[in-house]
Design a protein around this motif. Sequence first.
Motif, short mmCIF file in Angstrom:
data_model
loop_
_atom_site.label_atom_id
_atom_site.label_comp_id
_atom_site.label_asym_id
_atom_site.label_seq_id
_atom_site.Cartn_x
_atom_site.Cartn_y
_atom_site.Cartn_z
N MET A 1 0.84 -1.20 0.00
CA MET A 1 0.00 0.00 0.00
C MET A 1 0.88 1.24 0.00
SD MET A 1 -2.86 1.12 2.79
CE MET A 1 -3.56 2.75 2.79
N ILE A 2 0.51 2.22 -0.81
CA ILE A 2 1.24 3.48 -0.91
C ILE A 2 0.35 4.58 -0.33
CG2 ILE A 2 2.35 5.13 -2.45
CD1 ILE A 2 2.73 2.92 -4.46
N GLN A 3 0.93 5.42 0.51
CA GLN A 3 0.23 6.59 1.06
C GLN A 3 1.10 7.81 0.81
OE1 GLN A 3 -0.25 4.98 5.09
NE2 GLN A 3 -2.46 5.21 4.85
N ALA A 4 0.67 8.65 -0.10
CA ALA A 4 1.37 9.89 -0.43
C ALA A 4 0.64 11.05 0.24
CB ALA A 4 1.42 10.10 -1.93
N ILE A 5 1.38 11.86 0.99
CA ILE A 5 0.77 12.91 1.81
C ILE A 5 1.49 14.22 1.54
CG2 ILE A 5 0.22 13.66 4.16
CD1 ILE A 5 0.39 10.73 4.99
N GLY A 6 0.74 15.21 1.06
CA GLY A 6 1.24 16.57 0.94
C GLY A 6 2.41 16.73 -0.01
N LEU A 7 2.45 16.01 -1.11
CA LEU A 7 3.57 16.12 -2.04
C LEU A 7 3.56 17.50 -2.69
CD1 LEU A 7 3.42 12.64 -3.82
CD2 LEU A 7 4.84 13.34 -1.89
N THR A 8 4.64 18.23 -2.51
CA THR A 8 4.77 19.59 -3.04
C THR A 8 6.18 19.78 -3.54
OG1 THR A 8 3.12 20.39 -1.45
CG2 THR A 8 4.49 22.04 -2.56
N SER A 9 6.33 20.12 -4.80
CA SER A 9 7.66 20.38 -5.35
C SER A 9 8.08 21.80 -5.04
CB SER A 9 7.66 20.14 -6.87
OG SER A 9 6.76 21.03 -7.50
N ALA A 40 0.94 18.04 -16.23
CA ALA A 40 0.06 18.05 -15.06
C ALA A 40 0.81 17.74 -13.78
CB ALA A 40 -1.08 17.06 -15.25
N GLY A 41 2.02 17.19 -13.86
CA GLY A 41 2.79 16.89 -12.66
C GLY A 41 2.87 15.44 -12.30
N LYS A 42 2.54 14.54 -13.23
CA LYS A 42 2.54 13.10 -12.91
C LYS A 42 3.96 12.61 -12.61
CE LYS A 42 0.88 11.88 -16.85
NZ LYS A 42 0.91 13.20 -17.51
N THR A 43 4.90 12.89 -13.50
CA THR A 43 6.28 12.42 -13.30
C THR A 43 6.90 13.08 -12.08
OG1 THR A 43 6.50 12.06 -15.68
CG2 THR A 43 8.52 12.19 -14.39
N THR A 44 6.63 14.35 -11.87
CA THR A 44 7.16 15.03 -10.69
C THR A 44 6.63 14.40 -9.41
OG1 THR A 44 7.30 17.08 -11.96
CG2 THR A 44 7.42 17.27 -9.57
N ALA A 45 5.36 14.04 -9.40
CA ALA A 45 4.79 13.38 -8.22
C ALA A 45 5.49 12.05 -7.95
CB ALA A 45 3.29 13.17 -8.40
N LEU A 46 5.76 11.27 -8.99
CA LEU A 46 6.46 10.00 -8.79
C LEU A 46 7.88 10.24 -8.28
CD1 LEU A 46 5.45 7.77 -11.83
CD2 LEU A 46 4.39 7.96 -9.59
N ARG A 47 8.55 11.23 -8.80
CA ARG A 47 9.93 11.51 -8.35
C ARG A 47 9.95 11.97 -6.90
NH1 ARG A 47 13.88 11.73 -12.03
NH2 ARG A 47 15.05 13.19 -10.73
N LEU A 48 8.93 12.72 -6.49
CA LEU A 48 8.84 13.11 -5.09
C LEU A 48 8.55 11.89 -4.21
CD1 LEU A 48 6.77 16.41 -5.39
CD2 LEU A 48 9.19 16.22 -4.79
N MET A 49 7.71 11.00 -4.67
CA MET A 49 7.41 9.79 -3.90
C MET A 49 8.65 8.93 -3.73
SD MET A 49 3.79 8.79 -5.65
CE MET A 49 3.77 7.20 -4.83
N LEU A 50 9.46 8.83 -4.78
CA LEU A 50 10.66 7.98 -4.75
C LEU A 50 11.87 8.71 -4.20
CD1 LEU A 50 10.20 6.32 -8.24
CD2 LEU A 50 9.72 5.30 -6.01
N GLU A 51 11.69 9.95 -3.74
CA GLU A 51 12.77 10.75 -3.15
C GLU A 51 13.90 10.97 -4.16
OE1 GLU A 51 13.93 8.81 0.44
OE2 GLU A 51 12.00 9.11 1.43
N GLY A 55 11.72 18.53 -2.39
CA GLY A 55 10.42 19.15 -2.23
C GLY A 55 9.93 18.93 -0.81
N ARG A 56 8.62 18.80 -0.68
CA ARG A 56 8.02 18.55 0.63
C ARG A 56 6.96 17.47 0.50
NH1 ARG A 56 9.13 21.53 4.95
NH2 ARG A 56 10.43 23.39 4.66
#
Length: 709
Positions: A1-9, A40-51, A55-56
């Motif tokens: 299970m993945i829980q992404a919280i407050g992802l902000t670049s 739309a930010g899809k790839t950026t969201a994945l990169r933030l998830m994978l550190e 970002g934040r």
Amino acid sequence: MIQAIGLTSNPREELPPAVDDVSFEARAGRVTALLGAEGAGKTTALRLMLELQQGRGITYFRGRPLHRIAHPSREVGVLLGDVPGHPARTVRGHLRMLCAAVGVPVQRADDVLEVVGLVSLRNERLGTLSRGMDRRLGLGCALLADPHTLVLDAPTEGLSVREGAWLHGILRAHARQGGTVLLTTGDPKEAARTADRVVTLEAGRLVADQDAADFARTRLRPRVAVLSPYAARLGTLLTKEARASRRSIEVVIEGGNRLSVYGSNCADVGEVAYRHGILVHQLADEVGDAGPAGPPGPWRQPEAWTPSDATPASGFLQESAQGDTTRDESAQGDTTRDEPAQGETPRGETQPHGEAESAEEDALGETQPLSAPPVTASPSLPSPLPLVPSNEGDDTVPPSSGGDPHSATNPSTDPSATLPVPPVLPVLSASLALPSPHDDSASRLPPPITVHPGRSPLRPLRYELRRLTGVGVGYFTLAAALVASTLLCVVLARAGHTPQPRLLAAWPQELPLPPAALGAGLLGALAFGDEFRHPALAVDRGTVPRRVGLLVAKLLVAAATALLSGALTVGADAAVLHLVYGEELTKVPADWLSLSASWAALLTGCAWAGVLAAGVFRSTTAGLAAVLGVPIVVVPLVQKAVEGPAVRSAAGLSGRLRDLVLMQWPFGAERYVAGGVRMIVQPVGGALALSLTALLCAYVLTAMRSRVR
């Protein structure tokens, strides 16, 4: 299970962040699609998830952030773009090399090849693979360590329909076995067809989080596709007749001779074309994307970035208070937000002369435009709890504009919340506690995301051996050094002015280094240069690891390769000289032991200089330049520093060193120590030792700096 919280670049100069306060879940056993148009930010969201990007926010993979997982490749399999492998390496060799990196048996490579259907192409080079085969190999790399979670960025981009269907079948099989699958796509129909849940992004914000069935019902609508050379005239006639019959349709000219008619059917369109004698080449029922219809409401500001203290939910409630009866009734639980009130015209539909819609238009009124109220929590309320879907499953309950900030995610206070709270939420609450409402100094931002360097291979020595032997560059370099050495020694022997030790090493006085040393330095530079040029280890971490384990493995393999090259060079030179000029030039010198040690030290030092310089400067060219810089730049400086008469000498140094050692030295050890000291005090030996010390210190400093960051 993945829980992404407050992802902000991080903000981009004067532009808003590419991803702004995105929170969602991807549950185990389900395929979750991250949908959005380009940018739309899809790839950026994945990169933030994978550190992989600063970002934040925070992302939990089965309750743990990625940097807290001992072996990330065994938990998360990643496919971002093409496979970053050496183009001359074979498919099977690439997987076998990665088996050593992730610590799985080498037989796992053959199993993965069978799963992804690349058994017949196992001996093909990576540079010759097509787009579809490269995607299969990337999926195989992600599955190599048998991870629980798969994260894929646009896996079907550029693939044929057949290849895309095969890939989605593999992902569905992984989800059926209890795994978690998260993929990005820009095709709404693909998302509705292949995913269990669809998370929609627009301009970096979360606008919808729905089940696939609800997404297809609210975001997609039927249309009639028309292909005619008189498309513009037919569109005008359809609009005119719909207005006369008090029906509402939408005619969209797709470009050229193609038309899309929403709110009608093939029979009606065909009758209109027949009555007016319009030629039609194609007439078919399709399912199209509703798209963002109409201007955004006051809750969404695409022109100016919304400050952190302005919540999207408050704007949404303000819009509801200004007379949107449908949303008011939805907030009271009477109707859903996706079903407009009776008599209300949905955005994206055309209402002729303000008259009431027909029953057919009411059926189409279920379409929810993409510009729906955002479902993310407010940036000013960084709640660690996941977003709780409503009882309709097509949207997420927005947080309340007032009262207790916890009420937005408390199921007990929200009648539409029906899903139970996951058991991992206490962990999230402990790690992301809400600030006190009376504490103005408390930070309301999510925790920062730090890019961590990749870990060393679990079996670094095996990895380095397979990396070196998997491509033909190393073999070609050894062969070129041998050929150059043999030719050069024959030419030097014919001139007759070169001493025998230099003749066997093929090292004339005019050259800074012999060909064997240059070959050893080039192989050492390739050890780290290829890692940065073709980062096979950094496919899911972003940065090439420069840990101690990987460095030691590369130094050992480089030293062994250099010694092998030196032995082959001396043997080949002696054999050629014996063949051409007889036995006179091949006699063993009296001081062969010290000469052999000096030769081995020179080759090993050049190889290590190439490894360290390429690791520091991240380039093969810089590594080879550092090897050449030792005799050209450093040796003259050392000679200039030690020139002149010496007042004192270091006689008896070996005896004094023996007195410092507490244990008894073996017999004759003083002679070897003295020989080593004599090699170091030579100009070339001293320059090489000084260069290695400086490069090692620079490598340690750069590695420590990246870890401190």
